[in-house]
Write a protein that holds these residues in place. Structure first.
Motif, PDB file in Angstrom:
ATOM      1  N   ALA A   1       0.816  -1.219   0.000  1.00 40.59           N
ATOM      2  CA  ALA A   1       0.000   0.000   0.000  1.00 40.59           C
ATOM      3  C   ALA A   1       0.851   1.271   0.000  1.00 40.59           C
ATOM      4  N   THR A   2       2.111   1.161   0.370  1.00 48.67           N
ATOM      5  CA  THR A   2       2.927   2.375   0.481  1.00 48.67           C
ATOM      6  C   THR A   2       3.817   2.597  -0.734  1.00 48.67           C
ATOM      7  N   VAL A   3       3.562   1.874  -1.814  1.00 43.24           N
ATOM      8  CA  VAL A   3       4.363   2.046  -3.025  1.00 43.24           C
ATOM      9  C   VAL A   3       3.875   3.284  -3.778  1.00 43.24           C
ATOM     10  N   THR A   4       4.283   4.460  -3.299  1.00 45.94           N
ATOM     11  CA  THR A   4       3.937   5.725  -3.943  1.00 45.94           C
ATOM     12  C   THR A   4       5.227   6.413  -4.379  1.00 45.94           C
ATOM     13  N   SER A   5       5.089   7.452  -5.181  1.00 49.17           N
ATOM     14  CA  SER A   5       6.286   8.156  -5.635  1.00 49.17           C
ATOM     15  C   SER A   5       6.999   8.860  -4.482  1.00 49.17           C
ATOM     16  N   ASP A   6       6.229   9.260  -3.461  1.00 46.65           N
ATOM     17  CA  ASP A   6       6.818   9.912  -2.278  1.00 46.65           C
ATOM     18  C   ASP A   6       7.916   9.073  -1.652  1.00 46.65           C
ATOM     19  N   GLY A   7       7.599   7.823  -1.396  1.00 47.51           N
ATOM     20  CA  GLY A   7       8.551   6.976  -0.682  1.00 47.51           C
ATOM     21  C   GLY A   7       9.347   6.077  -1.591  1.00 47.51           C
ATOM     22  N   TYR A   8       9.233   6.335  -2.881  1.00 48.00           N
ATOM     23  CA  TYR A   8       9.779   5.379  -3.847  1.00 48.00           C
ATOM     24  C   TYR A   8      11.282   5.173  -3.740  1.00 48.00           C
TER      25      TYR A   8
ATOM     26  N   GLN B   1      13.392   5.095  -1.502  1.00 46.30           N
ATOM     27  CA  GLN B   1      13.906   4.176  -0.475  1.00 46.30           C
ATOM     28  C   GLN B   1      13.182   2.836  -0.457  1.00 46.30           C
TER      29      GLN B   1
END
Lengths: 270, 39
Positions: free
Chosen positions: B19-26, B28
Motif C-alpha cells: 500500500a505504500t508504493v507511492t512516488s513519495d517513498g519510492y 527508499q
C-alpha cells in the motif's frame, strides 16, 4: 519457448522500466524474446502514453479532468469519452457487490459526495494498458502501478513471477512471497499521507486492519476487492469469502495474518 | 500459495505489492531497489 526460459531464474535476464505517473511508480519487468528489443520499448511507450490519457480523463487532482467537470455538472455523461461510462459502471457494480463499502462517490467534509473513480481507475487502467505488452511474442511481463500489478507468462512451463508482499508494519520488509504465473495482485492499506481509505458509508477509517492483498485473475477486481475488504476492517475476511475465485492475505493491526482460502490445498492460481 | 514469511534481504523477488508504493517513498522502497538492479 526461447532459450532464456530454460535457464535458472537467477541467470535469466529481466529487463526493467520505471516511470512516475499519477503520483506513483509504474514499474515493468520483462523477460523472454522481446525483453530488450525495440518492440518492447515501443510497447512500454504505448503503455505510458495510454496511462497519461487516462490520467487526463480521470484525475481527481486536475481541475480540468473530464470526471471533475462531470462532477461539477459542466459535462453530461454522453459528452464524455466512452471509458468514463465503463468506469462508472464498474464502480456502481462494485458498490452493489460490497454493500456500499466500495464507492466512487465519497463523502466530503461539507456533507456532499464527490465523484472519485480512482478506486476503479488504477487497476482497470493497468489491466487495459497491459494489452500492449501481451502483444509481444514469447515475452513475459509484470506491470505494476504503485504496487498493484498484472503478471503474464506466455509458456506454462516458465517460472512464476515472485511477488513480495510488503509488511505494512515495516515496509522495508516482506511478509510473504507469492508465486504468480499469470494473474493479478493488489494490496490496499494505510498508504502515505493524504491518501487515507475511508468507509464511504461512514467516512471513517477502518480499525484493526493494516493491509489486504488480493490475488485473482482480473486486476480491476482484485484492486476493487482489496479496497472494499480493507475499509470493512474486522469484517474483511468474512466479506472476502463471499467473493469467489480470489486468494487473499490480510494483515491485521496487531501483526497477525489471515490467508484465504483457509484450506491450503486449495489454490485458485496456477 | 503464500510461501512463507521471508526477510527482504533473502528474498528472490521480481516485484513488490504494497500500500505504500507511492512516488513519495519510492526512492527508499524495495521496488526501487528492484527497478535499479534490473537496468
Amino acid at each position: 519457448m526461447s532459450s532464456a526460459a530454460v535457464q535458472g531464474r537467477t541467470e535469466e535476464r529481466i529487463r526493467r522500466h520505471v516511470e512516475h505517473l499519477m503520483g506513483m511508480p509504474i514499474s515493468l519487468a520483462l523477460r523472454g524474446r522481446h525483453a530488450a528489443t525495440p518492440e518492447a520499448d515501443e510497447a512500454w511507450q504505448s503503455v505510458i502514453n495510454e496511462l497519461r490519457e487516462v490520467d487526463h480523463i480521470f484525475s481527481t487532482y486536475r481541475d480540468d479532468s473530464i470526471t471533475n467537470r462531470l462532477d461539477r455538472g459542466e459535462l453530461m455523461l454522453e459528452e464524455c469519452p466512452a471509458e468514463v461510462a465503463e468506469v462508472l459502471a464498474l464502480g456502481n457494480e462494485a458498490e452493489r457487490l460490497s454493500g456500499g463499502a466500495f464507492s466512487i462517490r465519497l463523502p466530503t467534509d461539507d456533507g456532499r459526495r464527490r465523484l472519485d473513480p480512482s478506486g476503479v481507475v488504477k487497476g482497470w487502467a493497468i489491466e487495459r494498458a497491459s494489452r500492449f505488452l501481451a502483444g509481444l511474442d514469447e515475452t513475459d511481463f509484470c506491470l505494476s502501478a504503485g504496487g498493484d500489478m498484472i503478471c503474464h507468462a506466455t509458456d506454462p512451463s516458465s517460472p512464476a513471477w515472485r511477488i513480495g508482499i510488503e509488511n505494512p508494519h515495516d515496509p522495508k520488509r516482506l511478509i510473504a512471497v507469492v508465486p504468480v504465473h499469470s494473474g493479478a495482485v493488489a494490496t490496499s492499506g494505510t498508504a502515505h499521507r493524504g491518501d487515507h481509505l475511508v468507509d464511504p458509508r461512514t467516512g471513517q477509517r477502518p480499525n484493526g486492519i493494516a493491509s489486504v492483498t488480493v490475488i485473482g485473475t482480473s486486476l480491476t477486481w482484485a484492486d476493487i476487492d482489496a479496497t472494499a475488504a480493507y475499509v470493512q476492517g474486522p469484517d474483511a475476511a468474512r466479506w472476502l469469502q463471499t467473493r469467489s475465485r480470489h486468494s487473499a492475505l490480510i494483515v491485521w493491526a496487531d501483526g497477525t495474518t489471515t490467508r484465504l482460502p483457509q484450506d491450503p490445498t486449495h489454490s485458485y492460481i496456477d | 500459495l503464500i510461501d512463507e514469511t521471508v526477510s527482504a534481504q533473502s528474498a528472490d523477488i521480481d516485484m513488490v505489492s504494497g500500500a505504500t508504493v507511492t512516488s513519495d517513498g519510492y526512492v527508499q522502497s524495495l521496488q526501487a531497489a528492484l527497478d535499479e538492479a534490473g537496468i
